[in-house]
Design an enzyme around this catalytic site. Structure first.
Site, PDB file in Angstrom:
ATOM      1  N   PRO A  13       0.705  -1.308   0.009  1.00  0.00           N
ATOM      2  CA  PRO A  13       0.014  -0.025  -0.108  1.00  0.00           C
ATOM      3  C   PRO A  13       0.675   1.238  -0.052  1.00  0.00           C
ATOM      4  O   PRO A  13       1.603   1.312   0.724  1.00  0.00           O
ATOM      5  CB  PRO A  13      -0.652  -0.239   1.360  1.00  0.00           C
ATOM      6  CG  PRO A  13      -0.800  -1.513   1.656  1.00  0.00           C
ATOM      7  CD  PRO A  13       0.231  -2.123   1.068  1.00  0.00           C
ATOM      8  N   ASN A  14       0.238   2.127  -0.758  1.00  0.00           N
ATOM      9  CA  ASN A  14       0.951   3.557  -0.884  1.00  0.00           C
ATOM     10  C   ASN A  14       2.263   3.790  -1.601  1.00  0.00           C
ATOM     11  O   ASN A  14       2.757   4.831  -1.997  1.00  0.00           O
ATOM     12  CB  ASN A  14       0.737   4.185   0.397  1.00  0.00           C
ATOM     13  CG  ASN A  14      -0.426   4.342   0.931  1.00  0.00           C
ATOM     14  OD1 ASN A  14      -1.115   4.959   0.301  1.00  0.00           O
ATOM     15  ND2 ASN A  14      -0.776   3.802   2.149  1.00  0.00           N
ATOM     16  N   ARG A  21       5.623  12.174  -2.809  1.00  0.00           N
ATOM     17  CA  ARG A  21       5.305  12.758  -1.599  1.00  0.00           C
ATOM     18  C   ARG A  21       6.631  12.172  -0.508  1.00  0.00           C
ATOM     19  O   ARG A  21       7.292  11.128  -0.737  1.00  0.00           O
ATOM     20  CB  ARG A  21       4.137  12.061  -0.878  1.00  0.00           C
ATOM     21  CG  ARG A  21       3.297  12.304  -1.835  1.00  0.00           C
ATOM     22  CD  ARG A  21       2.032  13.340  -1.380  1.00  0.00           C
ATOM     23  NE  ARG A  21       1.044  13.528  -2.667  1.00  0.00           N
ATOM     24  CZ  ARG A  21       0.147  12.854  -2.769  1.00  0.00           C
ATOM     25  NH1 ARG A  21      -0.259  12.088  -1.879  1.00  0.00           N
ATOM     26  NH2 ARG A  21      -0.677  13.141  -3.642  1.00  0.00           N
ATOM     27  N   TYR A  26      11.360   8.663   1.879  1.00  0.00           N
ATOM     28  CA  TYR A  26      11.484   7.732   1.192  1.00  0.00           C
ATOM     29  C   TYR A  26      12.298   7.751  -0.087  1.00  0.00           C
ATOM     30  O   TYR A  26      12.448   7.179  -0.930  1.00  0.00           O
ATOM     31  CB  TYR A  26      10.096   7.383   0.560  1.00  0.00           C
ATOM     32  CG  TYR A  26       9.118   6.828   1.982  1.00  0.00           C
ATOM     33  CD1 TYR A  26       9.551   5.889   2.826  1.00  0.00           C
ATOM     34  CD2 TYR A  26       8.081   7.731   2.258  1.00  0.00           C
ATOM     35  CE1 TYR A  26       8.698   5.212   3.815  1.00  0.00           C
ATOM     36  CE2 TYR A  26       7.313   7.220   3.274  1.00  0.00           C
ATOM     37  CZ  TYR A  26       7.747   6.257   4.119  1.00  0.00           C
ATOM     38  OH  TYR A  26       6.614   5.812   5.268  1.00  0.00           O
ATOM     39  N   ASN A  78       8.409  -5.370   0.107  1.00  0.00           N
ATOM     40  CA  ASN A  78       8.078  -4.272   0.772  1.00  0.00           C
ATOM     41  C   ASN A  78       6.477  -3.908   1.029  1.00  0.00           C
ATOM     42  O   ASN A  78       5.887  -3.728   0.193  1.00  0.00           O
ATOM     43  CB  ASN A  78       8.783  -3.126   0.164  1.00  0.00           C
ATOM     44  CG  ASN A  78       8.362  -1.774   1.024  1.00  0.00           C
ATOM     45  OD1 ASN A  78       7.747  -1.834   2.046  1.00  0.00           O
ATOM     46  ND2 ASN A  78       9.193  -0.714   0.661  1.00  0.00           N
ATOM     47  N   ALA A  81       2.744  -0.412   5.152  1.00  0.00           N
ATOM     48  CA  ALA A  81       2.473  -0.577   6.495  1.00  0.00           C
ATOM     49  C   ALA A  81       1.717  -1.957   6.957  1.00  0.00           C
ATOM     50  O   ALA A  81       1.825  -2.229   8.082  1.00  0.00           O
ATOM     51  CB  ALA A  81       1.320   0.530   6.772  1.00  0.00           C
ATOM     52  N   GLU A 102      12.480  -9.122   3.425  1.00  0.00           N
ATOM     53  CA  GLU A 102      11.791  -8.220   3.793  1.00  0.00           C
ATOM     54  C   GLU A 102      12.323  -7.052   3.342  1.00  0.00           C
ATOM     55  O   GLU A 102      13.697  -6.899   3.607  1.00  0.00           O
ATOM     56  CB  GLU A 102      11.467  -8.231   5.169  1.00  0.00           C
ATOM     57  CG  GLU A 102      10.605  -6.987   5.430  1.00  0.00           C
ATOM     58  CD  GLU A 102      10.289  -6.879   6.869  1.00  0.00           C
ATOM     59  OE1 GLU A 102      10.577  -8.060   7.844  1.00  0.00           O
ATOM     60  OE2 GLU A 102       9.623  -5.830   7.605  1.00  0.00           O
ATOM     61  N   HIS A 104      12.517  -2.436   3.229  1.00  0.00           N
ATOM     62  CA  HIS A 104      12.152  -1.356   3.453  1.00  0.00           C
ATOM     63  C   HIS A 104      13.032   0.061   2.746  1.00  0.00           C
ATOM     64  O   HIS A 104      14.321  -0.085   3.278  1.00  0.00           O
ATOM     65  CB  HIS A 104      11.902  -0.996   5.067  1.00  0.00           C
ATOM     66  CG  HIS A 104      10.796  -1.981   5.379  1.00  0.00           C
ATOM     67  ND1 HIS A 104       9.517  -1.982   4.950  1.00  0.00           N
ATOM     68  CD2 HIS A 104      10.889  -3.317   6.208  1.00  0.00           C
ATOM     69  CE1 HIS A 104       8.852  -2.890   5.681  1.00  0.00           C
ATOM     70  NE2 HIS A 104       9.585  -3.712   6.413  1.00  0.00           N
ATOM     71  N   ARG A 111      11.879   4.671  13.720  1.00  0.00           N
ATOM     72  CA  ARG A 111      10.743   5.514  13.484  1.00  0.00           C
ATOM     73  C   ARG A 111       9.925   5.076  14.655  1.00  0.00           C
ATOM     74  O   ARG A 111      10.210   4.897  15.800  1.00  0.00           O
ATOM     75  CB  ARG A 111      10.325   5.319  12.214  1.00  0.00           C
ATOM     76  CG  ARG A 111      10.988   5.623  10.848  1.00  0.00           C
ATOM     77  CD  ARG A 111      10.670   5.484   9.466  1.00  0.00           C
ATOM     78  NE  ARG A 111       9.456   6.150   9.419  1.00  0.00           N
ATOM     79  CZ  ARG A 111       8.612   6.178   8.258  1.00  0.00           C
ATOM     80  NH1 ARG A 111       8.793   5.167   7.365  1.00  0.00           N
ATOM     81  NH2 ARG A 111       7.530   6.961   8.229  1.00  0.00           N
TER      82      ARG A 111
HETATM   83  O1  CA2 Z   1      10.200   2.271   4.733  1.00  0.00           O
HETATM   84  C1  CA2 Z   1       9.480   1.471   4.020  1.00  0.00           C
HETATM   85  O2  CA2 Z   1       9.752   0.922   2.792  1.00  0.00           O
HETATM   86  C2  CA2 Z   1       8.093   1.085   4.516  1.00  0.00           C
HETATM   87  O3  CA2 Z   1       7.614  -0.086   4.195  1.00  0.00           O
HETATM   88  C3  CA2 Z   1       6.983   2.358   3.832  1.00  0.00           C
HETATM   89  C4  CA2 Z   1       5.755   2.268   4.370  1.00  0.00           C
HETATM   90  C5  CA2 Z   1       5.715   2.352   6.086  1.00  0.00           C
HETATM   91  O4  CA2 Z   1       4.483   2.247   6.376  1.00  0.00           O
HETATM   92  C6  CA2 Z   1       6.511   1.337   6.443  1.00  0.00           C
HETATM   93  O5  CA2 Z   1       6.708   1.266   7.769  1.00  0.00           O
HETATM   94  C7  CA2 Z   1       7.891   1.418   5.927  1.00  0.00           C
HETATM   95  C8  CA2 Z   1       4.835   3.248   3.881  1.00  0.00           C
HETATM   96  C9  CA2 Z   1       4.756   3.318   2.548  1.00  0.00           C
HETATM   97  C10 CA2 Z   1       4.280   4.741   1.835  1.00  0.00           C
HETATM   98  O6  CA2 Z   1       4.834   5.176   0.816  1.00  0.00           O
HETATM   99  C11 CA2 Z   1       4.743   6.510   0.689  1.00  0.00           C
HETATM  100  C12 CA2 Z   1       5.738   6.724  -0.612  1.00  0.00           C
HETATM  101  C13 CA2 Z   1       5.873   8.103  -0.714  1.00  0.00           C
HETATM  102  C14 CA2 Z   1       4.816   8.979  -0.094  1.00  0.00           C
HETATM  103  C15 CA2 Z   1       3.903   8.566   0.701  1.00  0.00           C
HETATM  104  C16 CA2 Z   1       4.008   7.249   1.155  1.00  0.00           C
END
Ligand code: CA2
Length: 146
Positions: A13-14, A21, A26, A78, A81, A102, A104, A111
């Protein structure tokens, strides 16, 4: 000639928002940028990759099952969340013999507290976190050596 070993690269997701963003967390690469570099690296390692993204937990589960059915060499996952919440992903990773690495972009351990626990990590072969987009390439290197 035999087909090169296949590595699934699954994104949750996302992660479709990558590069648009929160670049301070990221990075500024998009998922397509990462896929392009991974394709090149896979070729150099004698592997093939199949990279996908979904905002739906069930898709990730179906793709994990598919990776096993297709006898993939490994999965880089990946799960976004869902990493921290999904018992269903835990069960799916546990249920397949395909090794799951896994990945990230950020380092969840550095965090918020709610990111410190990983259901995926409990059943993954290993974890690479905190190196931004480079983490996918490091994980592919690891997959090549399994
Ligand atoms: O650090 C990572 O790769 C995460 O998997 C990213 C997830 C987060 O919930 C994990 O704790 C760590 C969030 C992905 C959201 O991706 C976005 C990318 C750009 C802008 C907003 C969100």
């Amino acid at each position: 000639m035999a087909a090169p070993p296949l590595v699934y690269v699954l994104n949750g997701p996302n992660l479709n928002l990558l590069g648009m963003r929160e670049p301070e967390i990221y990075g500024s690469d998009t998922l397509d940028d990462i896929a392009g570099r991974l394709e090149d690296k896979a070729k150099a390692l004698g592997l093939a990759i199949d990279m996908r993204q979904s905002n739906h937990e069930g898709h990730l589960i179906d793709w994990l099952h598919e990776a096993q059915a297709k006898e993939a060499k490994a999965v880089l996952l990946n799960a976004g969340a869902l990493t921290h919440t999904s018992l269903a992903l835990y069960d799916a990773v546990r249920a397949i013999r395909t090794p799951v690495i896994e990945v990230h972009l950020s380092n969840p351990a550095a965090r918020e507290g709610f990111r410190h626990h990983s259901y995926v990590g409990m059943v993954a072969k290993g974890v690479i976190a905190g190196f931004g987009a480079l983490g996918y390439e490091l994980a592919l290197d690891a997959a090549a050596r399994l």
